[in-house]
Write a protein that holds these residues in place. Structure first.
Motif, short mmCIF file in Angstrom:
data_model
loop_
_atom_site.label_atom_id
_atom_site.label_comp_id
_atom_site.label_asym_id
_atom_site.label_seq_id
_atom_site.Cartn_x
_atom_site.Cartn_y
_atom_site.Cartn_z
N TYR A 45 1.12 -1.21 -0.38
CA TYR A 45 0.03 -0.02 -0.09
C TYR A 45 1.07 1.07 -0.07
O TYR A 45 0.34 2.34 -0.70
N TYR A 46 1.56 1.65 0.51
CA TYR A 46 2.52 2.72 1.03
C TYR A 46 3.97 2.80 -0.08
O TYR A 46 4.07 4.38 -0.76
N SER A 47 3.91 1.74 -0.44
CA SER A 47 5.14 1.67 -1.59
C SER A 47 4.70 2.00 -3.36
O SER A 47 5.51 2.71 -3.90
N LEU A 48 3.04 1.09 -3.94
CA LEU A 48 3.36 1.22 -5.05
C LEU A 48 1.36 1.45 -4.88
O LEU A 48 1.41 2.26 -6.04
N ILE A 90 16.67 7.78 8.95
CA ILE A 90 14.67 7.15 8.91
C ILE A 90 14.36 5.94 9.72
O ILE A 90 13.44 6.36 10.37
N ILE A 91 14.88 5.20 9.37
CA ILE A 91 14.68 3.84 10.01
C ILE A 91 14.93 3.99 11.10
O ILE A 91 14.40 3.68 12.43
N SER A 92 15.53 4.04 11.73
CA SER A 92 16.02 4.62 13.26
C SER A 92 15.80 5.60 14.18
O SER A 92 15.20 5.39 15.06
N SER A 105 7.78 3.02 6.35
CA SER A 105 9.56 3.58 6.61
C SER A 105 9.71 3.23 5.60
O SER A 105 10.25 3.83 4.48
N LEU A 106 9.94 1.93 5.54
CA LEU A 106 10.87 0.72 4.03
C LEU A 106 10.17 1.26 3.01
O LEU A 106 10.32 1.12 2.20
N SER A 107 8.59 0.69 3.44
CA SER A 107 7.75 1.04 1.89
C SER A 107 7.48 2.98 1.26
O SER A 107 8.08 2.61 0.76
N SER A 108 7.62 3.50 2.84
CA SER A 108 8.21 4.47 1.89
C SER A 108 9.49 4.80 1.51
O SER A 108 9.91 6.01 0.26
N LEU A 109 10.67 4.44 1.62
CA LEU A 109 11.51 4.52 1.47
C LEU A 109 11.45 3.57 -0.48
O LEU A 109 12.76 4.31 -1.28
N LEU A 110 10.77 2.83 -0.32
CA LEU A 110 10.90 1.72 -1.55
C LEU A 110 9.88 2.69 -3.00
O LEU A 110 10.41 2.75 -3.82
N ALA A 141 13.80 17.53 4.37
CA ALA A 141 12.40 18.04 3.96
C ALA A 141 11.61 16.60 4.11
O ALA A 141 10.85 15.78 4.73
N VAL A 142 12.11 15.95 3.16
CA VAL A 142 11.91 13.83 2.39
C VAL A 142 11.76 13.53 3.61
O VAL A 142 10.64 12.60 4.43
N SER A 143 12.79 13.47 4.61
CA SER A 143 13.31 12.19 5.82
C SER A 143 12.49 12.46 6.74
O SER A 143 12.27 11.84 7.32
N TYR A 144 12.36 14.21 7.08
CA TYR A 144 11.41 13.94 8.63
C TYR A 144 10.25 13.58 7.87
O TYR A 144 9.82 13.00 9.33
N LEU A 145 9.51 14.48 7.08
CA LEU A 145 8.18 13.73 6.67
C LEU A 145 8.21 12.49 6.75
O LEU A 145 6.55 12.13 6.99
N VAL A 146 8.73 11.33 5.44
CA VAL A 146 8.71 9.88 6.41
C VAL A 146 8.87 9.62 7.32
O VAL A 146 7.89 8.63 7.70
N VAL A 147 9.59 9.91 8.69
CA VAL A 147 8.81 9.78 10.12
C VAL A 147 8.19 10.35 10.42
O VAL A 147 7.56 10.08 11.32
N LEU A 148 7.62 11.67 9.77
CA LEU A 148 6.38 11.76 10.66
C LEU A 148 4.83 11.27 10.02
O LEU A 148 4.86 10.73 10.79
N LEU A 149 5.28 10.64 8.70
CA LEU A 149 4.49 9.75 7.54
C LEU A 149 4.09 8.27 9.22
O LEU A 149 2.92 7.82 9.55
N SER A 150 5.84 7.56 8.90
CA SER A 150 5.69 6.34 9.75
C SER A 150 5.15 6.64 11.03
O SER A 150 4.52 5.47 11.64
N ILE A 151 5.11 7.58 12.29
CA ILE A 151 5.26 7.28 13.23
C ILE A 151 3.56 7.74 13.52
O ILE A 151 2.83 7.10 14.58
N SER A 152 2.52 8.52 12.58
CA SER A 152 1.50 9.25 11.93
C SER A 152 0.49 8.11 12.53
O SER A 152 -0.91 7.43 12.96
N GLU A 153 0.89 6.70 11.33
CA GLU A 153 -0.14 6.03 11.15
C GLU A 153 -0.27 5.05 11.28
O GLU A 153 -0.56 4.30 10.54
N SER A 154 1.46 4.37 12.01
CA SER A 154 1.21 2.90 12.55
C SER A 154 0.45 3.33 13.91
O SER A 154 0.35 3.71 14.54
#
Length: 187
Positions: free
Chosen positions: A9-12, A48-50, A126-131, A103-116
């Protein structure tokens, strides 16, 4: 099975770059300038992952019991800035390369926290956002090679065409997503 669908879902299906818009304006620059710099991608992925894991743990075990979950963006910022600066310093000292990106990395961290809802979902998001960002880079490079094959420079007209190209990708992805969710649309 839920982890596979979350990852897809988050990658494709709901690409973080195309649907959420995270890094849409930066993906051309990152894809062109940093494509062969693997240290940049390793640093971004590890930070991002850590940062996502540490921020989720801090949010879940400290902010939620205290009832101040509204502060999680600040916690994510402090954690990400600390880890990114530390890793950037180590890379600068050992290799001499600068790997700054915020900017991009911080927004990915925020997305992964807020939607998990769990630590594992945070990792998957986080991994699927990177992918999803890595999936867009070959499209970006192919478009650049195709448009600039006759010696054209990267000017405003190129970026206008590039964003039209990305909007077509968004429309195709959205149409496929609607068809995938509702198979009777085709019939």
């Amino acid at each position: 099975m839920i982890y596979v669908t979350t990852f897809l879902y988050y990658s494709l299906f709901s690409s973080v770059v195309l649907i959420y818009g995270i890094g849409l304006n930066k993906i051309a620059e990152i894809g062109i300038a940093k494509f062969k710099d693997t240290i940049f991608y390793v640093k971004c992925a590890s930070s991002i992952i850590s940062s996502s894991v540490i921020s989720w743990l801090f949010t879940y075990y400290i902010l939620v019991p205290l009832g101040i979950t509204e502060l999680y963006p600040l916690i994510c910022f402090v954690v990400y800035a600390s880890i990114s600066t530390f890793l950037g310093g180590i890379i600068k000292l050992t290799t001499g390369h600068t790997t700054s990106e915020f900017a991009v990395s911080y927004l990915v961290v925020l997305l992964s926290i807020s939607e998990s809802s769990s630590l594992l979902f945070t990792l998957f998001i986080s991994l699927s956002s990177l992918l999803s960002m890595l999936i867009i880079i070959p499209f970006s490079l192919t478009f650049r090679r195709r448009v600039c094959s006759n010696g054209r420079i990267l000017d405003e007209r190129y970026y206008s065409l590039y964003f039209i190209f990305l909007s077509i990708l968004i429309l195709l992805l959205s149409a496929w997503d609607a068809v995938w969710l509702n198979p009777e649309v085709i019939q």
